[in-house]
Design an enzyme around this catalytic site. Structure first.
Site, PDB file in Angstrom:
ATOM      1  N   LYS A  81     -31.637  -6.724  27.945  1.00 28.28           N
ATOM      2  CA  LYS A  81     -30.629  -6.799  29.007  1.00 28.28           C
ATOM      3  C   LYS A  81     -30.979  -5.731  30.036  1.00 28.28           C
ATOM      4  O   LYS A  81     -30.206  -4.826  30.361  1.00 28.28           O
ATOM      5  CB  LYS A  81     -29.225  -6.597  28.398  1.00 28.28           C
ATOM      6  CG  LYS A  81     -28.082  -6.866  29.352  1.00 28.28           C
ATOM      7  CD  LYS A  81     -27.900  -8.335  29.708  1.00 28.28           C
ATOM      8  CE  LYS A  81     -26.788  -8.494  30.724  1.00 28.28           C
ATOM      9  NZ  LYS A  81     -26.685  -9.874  31.245  1.00 28.28           N
ATOM     10  N   ASP A 113     -28.833 -13.221  27.925  1.00 31.63           N
ATOM     11  CA  ASP A 113     -27.945 -14.359  28.220  1.00 31.63           C
ATOM     12  C   ASP A 113     -28.765 -15.610  28.543  1.00 31.63           C
ATOM     13  O   ASP A 113     -28.462 -16.714  28.097  1.00 31.63           O
ATOM     14  CB  ASP A 113     -26.947 -14.018  29.337  1.00 31.63           C
ATOM     15  CG  ASP A 113     -27.570 -13.311  30.531  1.00 31.63           C
ATOM     16  OD1 ASP A 113     -28.774 -12.954  30.475  1.00 31.63           O
ATOM     17  OD2 ASP A 113     -26.873 -13.115  31.539  1.00 31.63           O
ATOM     18  N   TYR A 136     -25.828  -0.667  15.838  1.00 33.16           N
ATOM     19  CA  TYR A 136     -25.442  -0.655  14.427  1.00 33.16           C
ATOM     20  C   TYR A 136     -25.442   0.756  13.840  1.00 33.16           C
ATOM     21  O   TYR A 136     -24.692   1.036  12.922  1.00 33.16           O
ATOM     22  CB  TYR A 136     -26.411  -1.520  13.606  1.00 33.16           C
ATOM     23  CG  TYR A 136     -26.105  -2.989  13.603  1.00 33.16           C
ATOM     24  CD1 TYR A 136     -26.099  -3.719  14.786  1.00 33.16           C
ATOM     25  CD2 TYR A 136     -25.849  -3.656  12.409  1.00 33.16           C
ATOM     26  CE1 TYR A 136     -25.845  -5.074  14.773  1.00 33.16           C
ATOM     27  CE2 TYR A 136     -25.597  -5.013  12.398  1.00 33.16           C
ATOM     28  CZ  TYR A 136     -25.591  -5.718  13.578  1.00 33.16           C
ATOM     29  OH  TYR A 136     -25.338  -7.063  13.557  1.00 33.16           O
ATOM     30  N   ASP A 159     -29.206 -10.226  15.888  1.00 35.21           N
ATOM     31  CA  ASP A 159     -28.188 -10.745  14.966  1.00 35.21           C
ATOM     32  C   ASP A 159     -27.594 -12.033  15.526  1.00 35.21           C
ATOM     33  O   ASP A 159     -27.491 -13.051  14.832  1.00 35.21           O
ATOM     34  CB  ASP A 159     -27.094  -9.681  14.780  1.00 35.21           C
ATOM     35  CG  ASP A 159     -25.970 -10.173  13.882  1.00 35.21           C
ATOM     36  OD1 ASP A 159     -26.273 -10.762  12.833  1.00 35.21           O
ATOM     37  OD2 ASP A 159     -24.793  -9.973  14.243  1.00 35.21           O
ATOM     38  N   ASP A 175     -28.720 -16.380  14.534  1.00 32.29           N
ATOM     39  CA  ASP A 175     -27.751 -17.371  14.035  1.00 32.29           C
ATOM     40  C   ASP A 175     -27.763 -18.617  14.933  1.00 32.29           C
ATOM     41  O   ASP A 175     -27.709 -19.747  14.449  1.00 32.29           O
ATOM     42  CB  ASP A 175     -26.325 -16.797  14.024  1.00 32.29           C
ATOM     43  CG  ASP A 175     -25.973 -16.103  12.716  1.00 32.29           C
ATOM     44  OD1 ASP A 175     -26.907 -15.630  12.025  1.00 32.29           O
ATOM     45  OD2 ASP A 175     -24.778 -16.023  12.379  1.00 32.29           O
TER      46      ASP A 175
END
Ligand code: IPM
Ligand code: MG
Length: 360
Positions: A185, A217, A136, A241, A245
């Site tokens: 990751k 993942d 970001y 982020d 959700d």
């Protein structure tokens, strides 16, 4: 006097922040509220999404109650003029590196989940999402290289940024079920390898907290396979982020998801920004259809983390739980019998009054 800056912003932001403010006013009549413009609303009025006086209003306040920013029709603008620049700018300006995002299934809500109710019954996890670093906030560029348009979003983390958010997450885990899952990751990204190394290092300070590590993942799968297995999930900005959700939707609706953006520790009272995670929901904006509970639970977090008032926070959460269990509910949770934003807000205020009468 305690001052709350209210930044309604765009879409359903004004409706849900009004609801959260109403509940806070009912819980504590001493609070002072100051409104300021932000997002597309500010861009239309001033040509910028985060005017300097809005930042000043926040700086002079004890906490910020934030609605949502964004909307259709701004895609052509440069990044710094887009409505989203406002929330990113506030996070950065105030050093709000720790984003606390609970995903909890309240009793009676199990059947609203897209998953089978027995999978989510009692689900109660919380994300600690790093909020001021990563993709970001790294350098961005578009250049022409060897005749090809070439685009870069740089993922950057400094050791202290990883360390402080990790410490925050461990402290929060200590206040809960003492289980921390680090999500990264590590098999591909160098940044994740350093991230994981630092998490393992910091973990030594918290021998009472159990730690495991999941690749992002796999974490996305485990969140729908067995969401109750999680307590605190620590992750970097972008992964957080996306996964927050996903977890919110597992609880049945994103409309009840709250968040806090903090710069200190979970057990210390300090400045923070509080916002529902549902965003602007342009399809229902202005129709009094939005679920106010995400914003109202954000107000409870405000009471807990910025006012140091756990009693009020608990009371708001109990009033929400009871309203969710017995209704009324907005249409995201009750397609046929759903009521409007105000009706749910007033039901919560009434519950709060009843709790207050009981305790005094
Ligand atoms: C969120 C939102 C923001 C983010 C957007 C509006 C910039 O999606 O708070 O999750 O990506 O952080
Ligand atoms: Mg998001």
């Amino acid at each position: 006097m305690t001052t709350i800056a209210v930044l309604p912003g765009d879409g359903i932001g004004p409706e849900v922040t009004a609801a959260a403010r109403r509940v806070l006013e009912a819980a504590n009549p001493e609070l002072r509220f100051v409104e300021a413009i932000v997002g597309a609303a500010a861009y239309r009025e001033r040509g910028e999404p985060l005017p300097a006086d809005t930042v000043q209003t926040c700086a002079a306040a004890d906490a910020v109650l934030f609605g949502a920013v964004g909307g259709p029709g701004f895609d052509h603008l440069p990044p710094e003029k887009r409505p989203e620049a406002a929330i990113l700018g506030l996070r950065k300006h105030f050093g709000l590196f720790a984003n606390v995002r609970p995903a909890r299934v309240f009793p009676g809500m199990e059947t609203r989940s897209p998953l089978r109710s027995e999978l989510v019954d009692g689900m109660d996890l919380v994300f600690v999402r790093e909020l001021t670093g990563g993709l970001y906030f790294g350098e961005k560029s578009i250049t022409i290289e060897d005749g090809h348009e070439t685009v870069r979003d740089v993922l950057i983390y400094r050791d202290y940024e990883i360390e402080r958010v990790t410490r925050f997450a461990f402290k929060l885990a200590r206040m809960r079920r003492k289980k921390l899952t680090n999500v990264d990751k590590n098999n591909v990204l160098l940044s994740s390898q350093v991230w994981r190394r630092i998490v393992i290092e910091v973990a030594k300070e918290f021998p009472d907290v159990s730690v495991d590590h999941l690749l992002v993942d796999n974490a996305a799968m485990q969140l729908v396979r067995d969401p109750r297995a999680f307590d605190v999930i620590l992750t970097e900005n972008m992964f957080g982020d996306i996964l927050s959700d996903e977890a919110a939707m597992v609880t049945g609706t994103i409309g009840t998801a709250a968040s806090a953006a903090l710069s200190g520790a979970p057990d210390a009272k300090g400045f923070g920004l509080y916002e529902p995670i549902s965003g602007t929901a342009p399809d229902i904006a202005g129709k009094q259809q939005a679920n106010p509970i995400g914003a109202i639970l954000s107000a409870a977090m405000l009471a807990r983390y910025s006012l140091g008032d756990a009693k009020t926070a608990d009371a708001i959460e109990r009033a929400v739980a009871s309203t969710l269990a017995h209704g009324p509910r907005t249409r995201d949770l009750d397609r046929e019998g759903g009521v409007d934003t105000n009706a749910v807000t007033e039901a919560i205020v009434t519950q709060l009054g009843a709790l207050h009468a009981l305790s005094s």
